[in-house]
Design an enzyme around this catalytic site. Structure first.
Site, PDB file in Angstrom:
ATOM      1  NE  ARG A  75      -0.928 -12.191  14.299  1.00  0.00           N
ATOM      2  CZ  ARG A  75       0.312 -12.651  14.485  1.00  0.00           C
ATOM      3  NH1 ARG A  75       0.542 -13.947  14.358  1.00  0.00           N
ATOM      4  NH2 ARG A  75       1.293 -11.828  14.793  1.00  0.00           N
ATOM      5  NE  ARG A 114      -2.051  -1.380   3.570  1.00  0.00           N
ATOM      6  CZ  ARG A 114      -2.450  -1.268   4.825  1.00  0.00           C
ATOM      7  NH1 ARG A 114      -3.679  -0.821   5.067  1.00  0.00           N
ATOM      8  NH2 ARG A 114      -1.660  -1.590   5.819  1.00  0.00           N
ATOM      9  CG  LEU A 146      -2.485  -9.023   1.103  1.00  0.00           C
ATOM     10  CD1 LEU A 146      -3.494  -8.700  -0.001  1.00  0.00           C
ATOM     11  CD2 LEU A 146      -1.651  -7.807   1.445  1.00  0.00           C
ATOM     12  CG  HIS A 194      -6.228 -14.326   2.923  1.00  0.00           C
ATOM     13  ND1 HIS A 194      -5.986 -15.326   3.841  1.00  0.00           N
ATOM     14  CD2 HIS A 194      -5.252 -13.403   3.125  1.00  0.00           C
ATOM     15  CE1 HIS A 194      -4.931 -15.023   4.557  1.00  0.00           C
ATOM     16  NE2 HIS A 194      -4.471 -13.850   4.147  1.00  0.00           N
ATOM     17  CE  LYS A 233      -0.809 -21.074   6.886  1.00  0.00           C
ATOM     18  NZ  LYS A 233       0.506 -20.360   6.977  1.00  0.00           N
ATOM     19  CG  ASP A 247      -3.005 -16.147  13.809  1.00  0.00           C
ATOM     20  OD1 ASP A 247      -2.644 -15.744  12.697  1.00  0.00           O
ATOM     21  OD2 ASP A 247      -2.217 -16.418  14.725  1.00  0.00           O
TER      22      ASP A 247
END
Length: 333
Positions: A170, A42, A79, A84, A102, A182
């Protein structure tokens, strides 16, 4: 440019993520079949600094510009969880192969959408459950499949570690955060793989960081063949560090220590009617094995076990755990 580099799989990274050096950049430097050719972030200055540090030749001004680059074959997506699905979709639509971290998407509905898109394309789309590609996990699956343990009775899987930085993404519901998304996605995936079936969720209990964000989760499972299971995960709880899995059958028991990062040390122990044995495997990283599998799928059409259909099954269990625990499903960002 050498002939080897011309024939290599050229991958671009979306985001200057902390995981990328270990998960992709270092393994690619050890692979004759893969080149990390570009990065986008970004903030272009951040991408430029990341590229200089890791020897990446090309920087793009945006994620979409990288995805549209005609000289890239594939995209790696590390990301935040909630992004995702969006960027996997964009990459496949642009004709790129995808290695996506994942959990694959924010929820099962989004996973089904992306799986359908991937199925309609000729692109390789692979969820980055790297642990699945290490010889440790292959051996564990073989023990279960061989019948040495007898009829399965119970499967347990756990991943807990402390993450005291509460500003971390997270813990952000807007980015599809939470302990289950996570650490827990590993535990759910391990339970599915070792249990050999997709389980039903019969109970789930969350410890909360805030109203919608779980900092820890425990879920009880029941598999179609009758065996039971439990997953435990946390990113902030009294269960400070736990990484492992146990499979119990009528004739034996198997225990895995650190199947998630086996290159940092691991153990596979089996006790059955055949006796007791302990096995250890190579310290080559699971990320290296994962990249080998991704390259083989793209370059030679070899199948992978963490394809989108597998991700749909994992996200279905994760959604069921959240519902059972009384928490809202995660949503795309």
């Amino acid at each position: 440019m050498t002939d080897d580099l011309r024939s290599a799989l050229r991958i671009g990274i979306l985001g200057a993520a902390r995981i990328a050096p270990a998960s992709l950049i270092a393994p690619a430097k050890r692979s004759p079949e893969v080149v990390v050719a570009a990065v986008a972030a970004r903030d272009r200055s951040r991408a430029e600094g990341f590229a200089r540090k890791h020897g990446i030749p090309q920087v793009y001004d945006s994620y979409q510009a990288l995805i549209d680059a005609p000289d890239l074959d594939a995209v790696y997506i590390p990301l935040p969880n909630g992004l995702h699905g969006r960027w996997t979709r964009a990459a496949v639509q642009a004709g790129k192969h995808v290695l996506c971290e994942k959990p694959f998407t924010a929820n099962a509905a989004e996973a089904r959408e992306i799986a359908a898109l991937a199925s309609d394309s000729d692109r390789v789309v692979m969820e980055a459950f790297h642990y699945r590609y290490h010889p440790l996990m292959a051996a564990a699956e073989q023990v279960v499949a061989s019948g040495e343990l007898g009829t399965l009775l119970r499967v347990e899987a756990a991943l807990s570690f402390p993450l005291p930085k509460f500003s971390d993404i997270r813990y952000d519901y807007g980015l599809a955060g939470g302990a289950l998304m996570d650490a827990g996605c590993y535990a759910v995936h391990m339970a599915r793989v070792l249990g050999g079936e997709n389980p039903e969720v019969v109970a789930a209990r969350a410890k909360l960081r805030e109203a919608r964000i779980d900092r820890a989760m425990t879920a009880d499972l029941r598999f179609p063949s009758g065996h039971t299971g439990r997953i435990r995960c946390s990113i902030w709880s009294a269960d400070v560090l736990r990484v492992g899995a146990t499979v119990v059958g009528e004739r034996g028991r198997m225990r895995l220590v650190n199947p998630v990062l086996p290159h940092l040390g691991h153990v596979l122990s089996v006790r059955s009617e055949d006796g007791r044995r302990v096995r250890r495997f190579t310290h080559r990283t699971s990320y290296d094995y994962q990249l080998d599998a991704f390259a083989a799928a793209v370059l030679r059409g070899e199948p992978v076990p963490t394809a989108p259909g597998d991700a749909v099954a994992t996200m279905t269990v994760i959604d069921a755990i959240y519902r059972t625990a009384g928490l809202p499903l995660r949503q795309p960002s």
